[in-house]
Every structure is written in C-alpha cells, then in structure tokens.
Design a protein around this motif. Structure first.
Motif, mmCIF file in Angstrom:
data_model
loop_
_atom_site.group_PDB
_atom_site.id
_atom_site.type_symbol
_atom_site.label_atom_id
_atom_site.label_comp_id
_atom_site.label_asym_id
_atom_site.label_seq_id
_atom_site.Cartn_x
_atom_site.Cartn_y
_atom_site.Cartn_z
ATOM 1 N N LEU A 184 9.495 -2.348 37.306
ATOM 2 C CA LEU A 184 8.930 -2.133 35.975
ATOM 3 C C LEU A 184 9.800 -2.794 34.907
ATOM 4 N N MET A 185 11.113 -2.664 35.032
ATOM 5 C CA MET A 185 12.021 -3.256 34.048
ATOM 6 C C MET A 185 11.959 -4.781 34.078
ATOM 7 N N GLN A 186 11.837 -5.356 35.283
ATOM 8 C CA GLN A 186 11.732 -6.814 35.394
ATOM 9 C C GLN A 186 10.438 -7.319 34.770
ATOM 10 N N VAL A 187 9.321 -6.654 35.057
ATOM 11 C CA VAL A 187 8.023 -7.063 34.507
ATOM 12 C C VAL A 187 8.037 -6.929 32.982
ATOM 13 N N TYR A 188 8.609 -5.838 32.500
ATOM 14 C CA TYR A 188 8.696 -5.601 31.058
ATOM 15 C C TYR A 188 9.481 -6.724 30.375
ATOM 16 N N SER A 189 10.627 -7.071 30.951
ATOM 17 C CA SER A 189 11.467 -8.130 30.382
ATOM 18 C C SER A 189 10.761 -9.484 30.410
ATOM 19 N N PHE A 190 10.104 -9.788 31.533
ATOM 20 C CA PHE A 190 9.407 -11.068 31.669
ATOM 21 C C PHE A 190 8.279 -11.159 30.641
ATOM 22 N N TYR A 191 7.523 -10.063 30.494
ATOM 23 C CA TYR A 191 6.401 -10.089 29.558
ATOM 24 C C TYR A 191 6.886 -10.217 28.114
ATOM 25 N N GLU A 192 7.954 -9.512 27.781
ATOM 26 C CA GLU A 192 8.478 -9.616 26.420
ATOM 27 C C GLU A 192 8.847 -11.060 26.080
ATOM 28 N N GLY A 193 9.422 -11.772 27.075
ATOM 29 C CA GLY A 193 9.755 -13.180 26.867
ATOM 30 C C GLY A 193 8.516 -14.016 26.607
ATOM 31 N N LEU A 194 7.424 -13.706 27.329
ATOM 32 C CA LEU A 194 6.167 -14.423 27.113
ATOM 33 C C LEU A 194 5.583 -14.107 25.735
ATOM 34 N N ALA A 195 5.644 -12.831 25.380
ATOM 35 C CA ALA A 195 5.015 -12.395 24.131
ATOM 36 C C ALA A 195 5.727 -12.952 22.897
ATOM 37 N N ASP A 196 7.063 -13.020 22.954
ATOM 38 C CA ASP A 196 7.785 -13.514 21.771
ATOM 39 C C ASP A 196 8.038 -15.018 21.808
ATOM 40 N N GLY A 197 7.529 -15.687 22.863
ATOM 41 C CA GLY A 197 7.624 -17.138 22.931
ATOM 42 C C GLY A 197 8.946 -17.673 23.441
ATOM 43 N N GLU A 198 9.867 -16.784 23.820
ATOM 44 C CA GLU A 198 11.167 -17.242 24.321
ATOM 45 C C GLU A 198 11.079 -17.769 25.752
ATOM 46 N N ARG A 199 10.115 -17.286 26.510
ATOM 47 C CA ARG A 199 9.936 -17.750 27.887
ATOM 48 C C ARG A 199 8.743 -18.696 27.952
ATOM 49 N N VAL A 200 9.011 -19.932 28.316
ATOM 50 C CA VAL A 200 7.966 -20.948 28.438
ATOM 51 C C VAL A 200 7.639 -21.108 29.918
ATOM 52 N N VAL A 201 6.348 -21.019 30.253
ATOM 53 C CA VAL A 201 5.956 -21.101 31.661
ATOM 54 C C VAL A 201 4.921 -22.202 31.862
ATOM 55 N N SER A 202 4.954 -22.777 33.061
ATOM 56 C CA SER A 202 3.954 -23.779 33.432
ATOM 57 C C SER A 202 2.719 -23.064 33.965
ATOM 58 N N GLY A 203 1.665 -23.819 34.217
ATOM 59 C CA GLY A 203 0.452 -23.234 34.770
ATOM 60 C C GLY A 203 0.687 -22.613 36.129
ATOM 61 N N GLU A 204 1.474 -23.270 36.980
ATOM 62 C CA GLU A 204 1.762 -22.742 38.318
ATOM 63 C C GLU A 204 2.579 -21.453 38.241
ATOM 64 N N THR A 205 3.539 -21.437 37.331
ATOM 65 C CA THR A 205 4.377 -20.241 37.154
ATOM 66 C C THR A 205 3.526 -19.075 36.670
ATOM 67 N N LEU A 206 2.656 -19.351 35.702
ATOM 68 C CA LEU A 206 1.781 -18.310 35.165
ATOM 69 C C LEU A 206 0.851 -17.765 36.247
ATOM 70 N N GLU A 207 0.392 -18.635 37.127
ATOM 71 C CA GLU A 207 -0.493 -18.205 38.215
ATOM 72 C C GLU A 207 0.214 -17.226 39.151
ATOM 73 N N ILE A 208 1.475 -17.503 39.491
ATOM 74 C CA ILE A 208 2.224 -16.595 40.362
ATOM 75 C C ILE A 208 2.476 -15.268 39.648
ATOM 76 N N TRP A 209 2.834 -15.332 38.379
ATOM 77 C CA TRP A 209 3.059 -14.118 37.588
ATOM 78 C C TRP A 209 1.814 -13.243 37.578
ATOM 79 N N GLN A 210 0.653 -13.857 37.404
ATOM 80 C CA GLN A 210 -0.583 -13.073 37.339
ATOM 81 C C GLN A 210 -0.965 -12.507 38.713
ATOM 82 N N LYS A 211 -0.600 -13.197 39.782
ATOM 83 C CA LYS A 211 -0.816 -12.644 41.123
ATOM 84 C C LYS A 211 0.032 -11.394 41.322
ATOM 85 N N VAL A 212 1.260 -11.437 40.842
ATOM 86 C CA VAL A 212 2.139 -10.275 40.939
ATOM 87 C C VAL A 212 1.545 -9.104 40.157
#
Length: 469
Positions: free
Chosen positions: A40-68
C-alpha cells in the motif's frame, strides 16, 4: 497473533506435527500484515509521483502499473476467489519476467554509458585551456592519506576500489590477465553459481554482456549507443567531445528515469505476489489488522486505472488513512525476521511430515515469499539449482572464457575506452594488494606513468570529488 518464536524449538518437541500448522498460520499472518502495508505504501508513493508530475512514465511502464492496480483491485477489494488468485499469481510471475528482462537491458545500456562517461570525463580537461598539475608525489600523498584515513579494513578496501576506478590505468596486458586470473582463486571450492555471478558481473561492467531482448527493448538507447560509437575517440576534437557529451547527458537522464520506474514496479510486483500467496492462510486477526487498507487501496486503484486523465490529487480521507500505517512496519519487522529464521531451519527430511499434514502448498508459499522478500528484487523463484563445487578446472575455464572476450574487445576499441573497461573490471576484483606499500607503489606508478595532462588532471579531480563526499 503468533510471531514464530515458538517455532525455533518446534523440532525439539515430540508434537512437531501439532505445532507446524500453527507456525505456518502465524508466519502467513505476519507476511500478510507486513507485505500488505508495504504494498500500500509503495502504490501510494508511486501514485503521488504520477499525480504531482514528478514521476514521468512511458506507455509500457504505465501499462505494467495499471496491471498491478487491476490485480490488486480484483483480488483484495471483493470476495476471495481461489481460481482468480491462481490466475493473478501466474500474471505476476509473467510481469516479473518482463520487468527482469527489461531491467537487464537497461543495466546493459547503463554499463555501456558508464564506460563512455569515464572517457568523456578524461577528455573534458583538453578543452578547458591551460592546465595546472601539481607534483605527482603531492597528489599521491593526498590520495594515500584518504585511503588509509581509517583503520577499518572494509572502508580501506572500498577506498582502494574507488582509487582503482579513477586513477590512470597503466599496466601491461600480462599484468591485467594475472590480476583477473588471481581473482578467481578466491572462488576455489565455492559454489559454481558464485563463480558464474562473478563472471557475469565483470561482463556487465565491461559492457560485454548481451542479455536476451537487447534488440527488442528500448530502441532509443540502441540509437544513442550507436551515436556514441560513431564519435571519433582516437583523435577527438572539441566538436566530437561536445556531440558525445550531449548524447550522454540526454541518455543518462532517460536511463535513470526508466531504471527508477522499473525498479519501483518490481518492488510492487514482489510485494503483491507475496500478499497474494499468504492472505488465504492468514488468521482472522491479521485480516482485521489490514482492514484500513481496503478503502485506500480502492481509491488508488480506481484512479490508477483511469490513465493520465485520472492522476488527480488523492482525497483527504486517503491522507488520514495513511496515518494508520505508522508503527506497523516497526512492530512487524522483528516478527518477520523470527518467522523467516524458523522457516529456514525446517530440514529437508521434514518435508515428508509436511506433505502428510497436507501443508505442502502452504510451505511452498512461505518459501517463495521468503525468496521474494530477500535482498534480491530479481531473484529467480522458479529455478532450483543443485549446488556444485567449483574446482580449479572450472575456474580456469571461466577465466579463459572471460579473458578471451575482454581481450577481443580490446583489439576493436579505442585506447581510452579500453582503459575504461580495465578500470571497471579492476574495481570489481577482490583487493589484490598485500600491503600499504603495494598500494603506494600503484598510486605513484599510475600517476607517474600517465603523460596525458588531461587524463591525469581528470583522474585527480574525480578522486578529490570522492574524497569530499
């Protein structure tokens, strides 16, 4: 909830078969609470990075994240379904293989560009105007004081390896071969797997390891590497240096982003994998301990599955729920360590009793969980290798094969790139000096033997940077 303490004496008792189911349930419960919280803490941290724009992801990376997110949502936000859990475990095993393959390719490119960074660092002073160099003895004394500043042998060895990676490489091919062959002596009588890992590590850092998928993943890095290879490094002009530096800077940043993202994804996949393995066997108390996770996980997964349009800020309720994670890891780490120790002490011959109690599947889940939570994120959880002892014949064959690849590469590459390879390999070898005098002689010979002002200036500059850290 039990924490595995009584399992230490389990086999000393006649009631082993009565104690075993209790220990397995307690161990699964500890895993359930600890890993559920970590995930839960890892998912929370990863999502916060996406939401505030600090974490930039490629299409392939986003696909794996959404599978998780999808697997977590389907298995932890509804009724338990054994068949769905089995499918999820298989899906996660597939994701682990995919991420591992991509990380191997990323590591390959990272090591290639580390060699070029070595070269560029030593070219840079050529284009800075007139260089001032102090006397070799003065620089040598400064470096030696740093190496032997502390009496801690481990720290001294780390500083020696730093020195080997930065000072000018000035040694004959025969000397280099002798040092590499000598390093294999440390593995005499050890498991062949350790020897193979050592060889692979040297191939990685020297830019000679080619994993499967290197031609399939990240074509942008393949193009960048070809651009670097096309630069004139034998007699480089400032234009050549600037062109190579631009390619390196852009590629290094991109590699760092991709590597960080895939590393984070592998952490999440491993944690979710362990959570799925253990939660059917966890106690009711453990389930109650993780009830706070459900509403928070629901919001994270739903927003995570919306794609970029859904990466808005989390609700205030999420922030309040996250506070409930405080203290859980501190409470459960000792329990986890005790349970893992007890599990490791279950002897091979006791597996027959485990099977008779119909606990083989649960035991397998606990063993796989321990491997997934070990120090290696990318541990192979499917391959069981029978230990084999490395004799001198095995060591000679491994050293011959490695040196053949290294020496072949030397003939095909510019001198500075070869020096980068040698420095990278020397840094990975067990420390080969027998005394402080040997270290002093190496440092002085390295500096005195380097007649290229730019290379010497860069090496001393880089060593000083390490000293200041």
């Amino acid at each position: 909830m039990g924490d595995g303490r009584k399992a230490h004496g389990m086999r000393k008792k006649e009631n082993f078969e009565r104690e075993l189911p209790v220990f397995f349930r307690d161990a699964a419960s500890v895993n359930h609470v600890f890993v559920g919280t970590c995930f839960l803490m890892q998912v929370y941290s990863f999502y916060e990075g996406l939401a505030d724009g600090e974490r930039v992801v490629s299409g392939e990376t986003l696909e794996i994240w959404q599978k998780v997110c999808s697997i977590a949502k389907e298995n932890f936000l509804g009724e338990f379904d054994g068949a769905r859990r089995e499918e999820a475990v298989l899906a996660l095993a597939g994701l682990r293989k995919e991420i591992t393959a991509k990380m191997e390719v990323l590591t390959t490119y990272t090591d290639h560009f580390a060699l070029y960074e070595y070269v560029l660092n030593r070219l840079e002073p050529r284009f800075e105007g007139e260089l001032f160099l102090e006397e070799d003895d003065e620089a040598a004394r400064e470096i030696l004081r740093y190496i032997f500043l502390d009496k801690d042998n481990m720290l001294v060895n780390v500083r020696i390896q730093q020195m080997l990676s930065q000072l000018p490489v000035r040694m004959s091919r025969v000397k280099f071969e002798d040092l590499v062959r000598g390093a294999f002596e440390h593995y005499n009588g050890m498991d062949t797997g350790a020897v193979d890992a050592f060889v692979n590590r040297l191939l990685w850092v020297s830019g000679l390891y080619e994993p499967e998928g290197v031609n399939d993943y990240f074509p942008e890095f393949a193009r960048a590497l070809k651009a670097m290879e096309a630069v004139n490094l034998k007699q480089p002009q400032e234009e050549d240096y600037n062109k190579a530096q631009d390619v390196f800077t852009q590629t290094a940043k991109s590699l760092e982003v991709f590597t960080d993202n895939y590393y984070s994804l592998m952490e999440m996949v491993n944690l979710l994998y362990v959570w799925l393995l253990n939660y059917p066997y966890a106690s009711k108390e453990a389930a109650e301990k993780t009830e706070w996770i459900v509403p928070l996980l629901r919001e994270l997964c739903e927003k995570g599955l919306c794609g970029e349009a859904g990466f808005d800020a989390l609700s205030e309720e999420c922030g309040a729920l996250m506070k409930q994670s405080e203290g859980i890891l501190e409470e459960y780490i000792p329990k986890l360590q005790r349970a893992r120790t007890a599990l490791s002490k279950i002897a091979k011959e006791e597996e027959q009793s485990i099977a008779a109690l119909m606990l083989s599947e649960e035991y397998a889940c606990l063993k796989t969980s321990a491997l997934l939570m070990s120090g290696s994120l990318f541990a192979d959880i499917e391959k069981e290798v029978q230990p084999q002892t490395a004799d001198r014949a095995y060591l000679k064959q491994a050293a011959d094969s490695l040196l053949d690849k290294l020496l072949t590469a030397f003939f095909a590459q510019p001198l500075l790139l070869n020096r980068a390879r040698i420095a990278a390999v020397l840094k990975e070898l067990p420390v080969f000096f027998n005394s402080q005098n040997d270290v002093m002689d190496y440092v002085r010979t390295s500096l005195a033997g380097c007649h290229e002002k730019a290379e010497k200036a860069a090496s001393i500059r880089l060593m000083r940077k390490l000293m200041e850290e």
